[in-house]
Design an enzyme around this catalytic site. Structure first.
Site, PDB file in Angstrom:
ATOM      1  CB  ILE A  45      -0.925   0.024   1.244  1.00 32.88           C
ATOM      2  CG1 ILE A  45      -1.721  -1.279   1.352  1.00 32.88           C
ATOM      3  CG2 ILE A  45      -1.862   1.232   1.192  1.00 32.88           C
ATOM      4  CD1 ILE A  45      -2.455  -1.454   2.685  1.00 32.88           C
ATOM      5  CG  ASN A  47       0.942   7.815   1.936  1.00 34.43           C
ATOM      6  OD1 ASN A  47       1.280   8.986   1.823  1.00 34.43           O
ATOM      7  ND2 ASN A  47      -0.116   7.459   2.626  1.00 34.43           N
ATOM      8  CE1 TYR A  50       5.858   9.146  -4.213  1.00 33.92           C
ATOM      9  CE2 TYR A  50       8.202   9.202  -4.706  1.00 33.92           C
ATOM     10  CZ  TYR A  50       6.882   9.403  -5.098  1.00 33.92           C
ATOM     11  OH  TYR A  50       6.615   9.837  -6.359  1.00 33.92           O
ATOM     12  CD  GLU A  57       7.046  -8.985   1.972  1.00 36.65           C
ATOM     13  OE1 GLU A  57       6.472  -7.921   1.677  1.00 36.65           O
ATOM     14  OE2 GLU A  57       8.058  -9.400   1.381  1.00 36.65           O
TER      15      GLU A  57
HETATM   16  N1  THU Z   1       7.588  -4.326  -1.644  1.00 38.34           N
HETATM   17  C1  THU Z   1       6.896  -5.247  -0.899  1.00 38.34           C
HETATM   18  O1  THU Z   1       5.671  -5.166  -0.784  1.00 38.34           O
HETATM   19  N2  THU Z   1       7.603  -6.233  -0.281  1.00 38.34           N
HETATM   20  C2  THU Z   1       8.962  -6.396  -0.365  1.00 38.34           C
HETATM   21  O2  THU Z   1       9.514  -7.236   0.328  1.00 38.34           O
HETATM   22  C3  THU Z   1       9.721  -5.570  -1.321  1.00 38.34           C
HETATM   23  C4  THU Z   1       9.035  -4.345  -1.813  1.00 38.34           C
HETATM   24  C5  THU Z   1       6.845  -3.210  -2.261  1.00 38.34           C
HETATM   25  C6  THU Z   1       7.102  -1.880  -1.632  1.00 38.34           C
HETATM   26  C7  THU Z   1       6.760  -0.929  -2.742  1.00 38.34           C
HETATM   27  O3  THU Z   1       5.379  -0.642  -2.704  1.00 38.34           O
HETATM   28  C8  THU Z   1       7.064  -1.720  -4.007  1.00 38.34           C
HETATM   29  O4  THU Z   1       7.203  -3.076  -3.612  1.00 38.34           O
HETATM   30  C9  THU Z   1       8.332  -1.273  -4.699  1.00 38.34           C
HETATM   31  O5  THU Z   1       9.411  -1.267  -3.836  1.00 38.34           O
END
Ligand code: THU
Length: 135
Positions: A45, A47, A50, A57
């Site tokens: 999610i 924003n 940033y 997770e």
């Molecule tokens: N992101 C995740 O949701 N989990 C991770 O372990 C790595 C990165 C997301 C964060 C952000 O919204 C997008 O991936 C790009 O970094």
């Protein structure tokens, strides 16, 4: 994939479809299974401010804890792209809080499981609750 892994994959993929990622356009889903057998899923999610964005997770763990569960038995994440989408450092620490060294973590693409790690492989010598609580 085992039926148990497929259940996690389906939950994570459904969450990934609801990701809110208008800035990175990188959609992530995560699912955790608790020791009691329940599955909780979440998505990233982002924003406009940033740093306030949350990883998939973190969302899945928030759902788990909010439901009264605190023991992670296994984790599965899914993202798009060619590379294995391993959990970021912050999320390794977040999972560590509720996991054991042998907790399995599956990193998937749309095609299925691409890499499998234990918690200890992803975060060796990690700092955890036992350090504060005296083991
Ligand atoms: N992101 C995740 O949701 N989990 C991770 O372990 C790595 C990165 C997301 C964060 C952000 O919204 C997008 O991936 C790009 O970094």
């Amino acid at each position: 994939m085992t039926p148990a892994q497929q259940e996690l994959f389906d939950a994570a993929q459904a969450a990934q479809a609801r990701a809110y990622a208008p800035y990175s356009h990188f959609h992530v889903g995560a699912a955790v299974r608790t020791r009691s057998g329940k599955v909780f899923a979440g998505c990233n999610i982002e924003n406009a401010a940033y740093p306030q964005g949350t990883c998939a997770e973190a969302s899945a763990i928030a759902m788990m804890v909010s439901a009264g569960e605190r023991e992670i038995a296994e984790v599965l994440t899914i993202c798009d792209g060619e590379l294995v989408g391993t959990c970021c450092g912050g999320c390794r620490q977040r999972i560590r809080e509720f996991a054991k060294p042998d907790t399995m973590i599956y990193n998937c693409g749309p095609d299925g499981i691409r890499a499998t790690f234990t918690m200890d492989e992803l975060l060796p010598l990690g700092f955890g609750p036992e350090h504060l609580l005296g083991g």
